[in-house]
Scaffold this active site. Sequence first.
Site, PDB file in Angstrom:
ATOM      1  N   GLU A  40       0.811  -1.227   0.000  1.00 25.87           N
ATOM      2  CA  GLU A  40       0.000   0.000   0.000  1.00 25.87           C
ATOM      3  C   GLU A  40       0.841   1.272   0.000  1.00 25.87           C
ATOM      4  O   GLU A  40       1.720   1.453   0.840  1.00 25.87           O
ATOM      5  CB  GLU A  40      -0.935   0.005   1.211  1.00 25.87           C
ATOM      6  CG  GLU A  40      -1.883   1.202   1.237  1.00 25.87           C
ATOM      7  CD  GLU A  40      -3.016   1.057   2.237  1.00 25.87           C
ATOM      8  OE1 GLU A  40      -3.744   2.051   2.442  1.00 25.87           O
ATOM      9  OE2 GLU A  40      -3.175  -0.035   2.815  1.00 25.87           O
ATOM     10  N   LYS A  86      -8.538  -1.360   1.044  1.00 24.97           N
ATOM     11  CA  LYS A  86      -9.554  -1.731   2.015  1.00 24.97           C
ATOM     12  C   LYS A  86     -10.487  -2.744   1.361  1.00 24.97           C
ATOM     13  O   LYS A  86     -11.068  -2.470   0.320  1.00 24.97           O
ATOM     14  CB  LYS A  86     -10.331  -0.493   2.478  1.00 24.97           C
ATOM     15  CG  LYS A  86     -11.256  -0.712   3.643  1.00 24.97           C
ATOM     16  CD  LYS A  86     -10.529  -1.165   4.888  1.00 24.97           C
ATOM     17  CE  LYS A  86      -9.561  -0.134   5.411  1.00 24.97           C
ATOM     18  NZ  LYS A  86      -8.895  -0.601   6.664  1.00 24.97           N
TER      19      LYS A  86
END
Length: 401
Positions: A212, A228
């Site tokens: 990420e 997410k």
Amino acid sequence: MRQIGPDGVETLPRIAVDVPGAPAGCRAALVERDRWEWRPVDGGDPAALAQRFLAEHGLALDDLARPAGRHGAHGVCGAALYVSAAAGALLTGGTPGAPTPTPTLPEVAVVVYGHAVARRAAGGAVRRPAGGWWLGDWAPSWTSRQHADAVRAVRDAIGRGDVYQVNVVGHAAARYTGDPLPALARLGALPGARYGGVLTGSGWAIGCASPETLVEVTAGRVLTRPIKGTRPATAAGRADLLASAKERAEHVMIVDLERNDLARVARTGSVRVDDLFAVRRWCDLWQAESTVSAVPADGLGLADLLRAVCPGGSVTGAPKLAALEHIAALEPVGRGAAMGALGWVAPDRIDLGLTIRTAAADADRLHLWAGGGITWGSDPDAEVAEAAAKANPLRAALAAG
């Protein structure tokens, strides 16, 4: 088994430079020039102090809208930058959370690197203590039931209207003997580890396998890639993730939070969502990722950028400050090296990963963190299982060899 420095402090062995985000063509030739570390007892604003330290070494990061030219073959190349989740919470005016289980680690570290006159063989600096590698059993800081109870507590807070989403993270530690650095370096080889690499210091080391992007500044834009939503990396798992209204709602909530974070440091009207809910693979998991970008405002410096994006919205929740209060109340152990920032900064490029899928070593233990975002639709047992699924590839890599 470990080096004893001239000051008598026990230190971990060093490895060749493998900082996440460092220029691939320079890694084998990088040498440390200087470093600065910060802990809360030092006082001051760590973001401003870090920016000043970098400027003193020729790395001017006071106007990211006007990046400097590329570095040459000689002189300073750039710097590693690490910011813990606790430091990020302090930067944004939030609650830092429970005490860290790794007090030897600084909360902020900046390591400036230059180019060696002669190139070194990659890995040539590794020192391997005798006796081989042994990793003991993992001891969690809370039980599965306590983890599930924390999920229920977040759902209750959402029901009261206190928050919309809170990321809940657990910790585990395992004793080791031998050199932990090759084990930590193995994390960077895991599939999807965009920010794979290692950063070391006196008595501590961090190994990262994060997919990420917390923040990247390049080619005149500042961007973040929040992740997410998680499912097993099977055809059915991918279809389920794409069809899940709960996961999509959770994801879009964090995308909106990240849009607001970037808007604080962006040219008015320049924030945009370039990619929404793209499914990517990390090890044996599918994860949903979006890309949010903007044009940096004139005069934006590194310190203000860190204050805007740290700690990352995908590992805090929404609203961010309220989520940090609940995290501090629910998690019995601090996040240490996890859920912070780690990567590379230079006048022409900033690239910081969010330290999910991250482990740390102190003198005798490895530490690992894993968790997930909790919404009204979260199932406590499923959240406990998801955190375990995220930790399992890291545990296997650390135990290998």
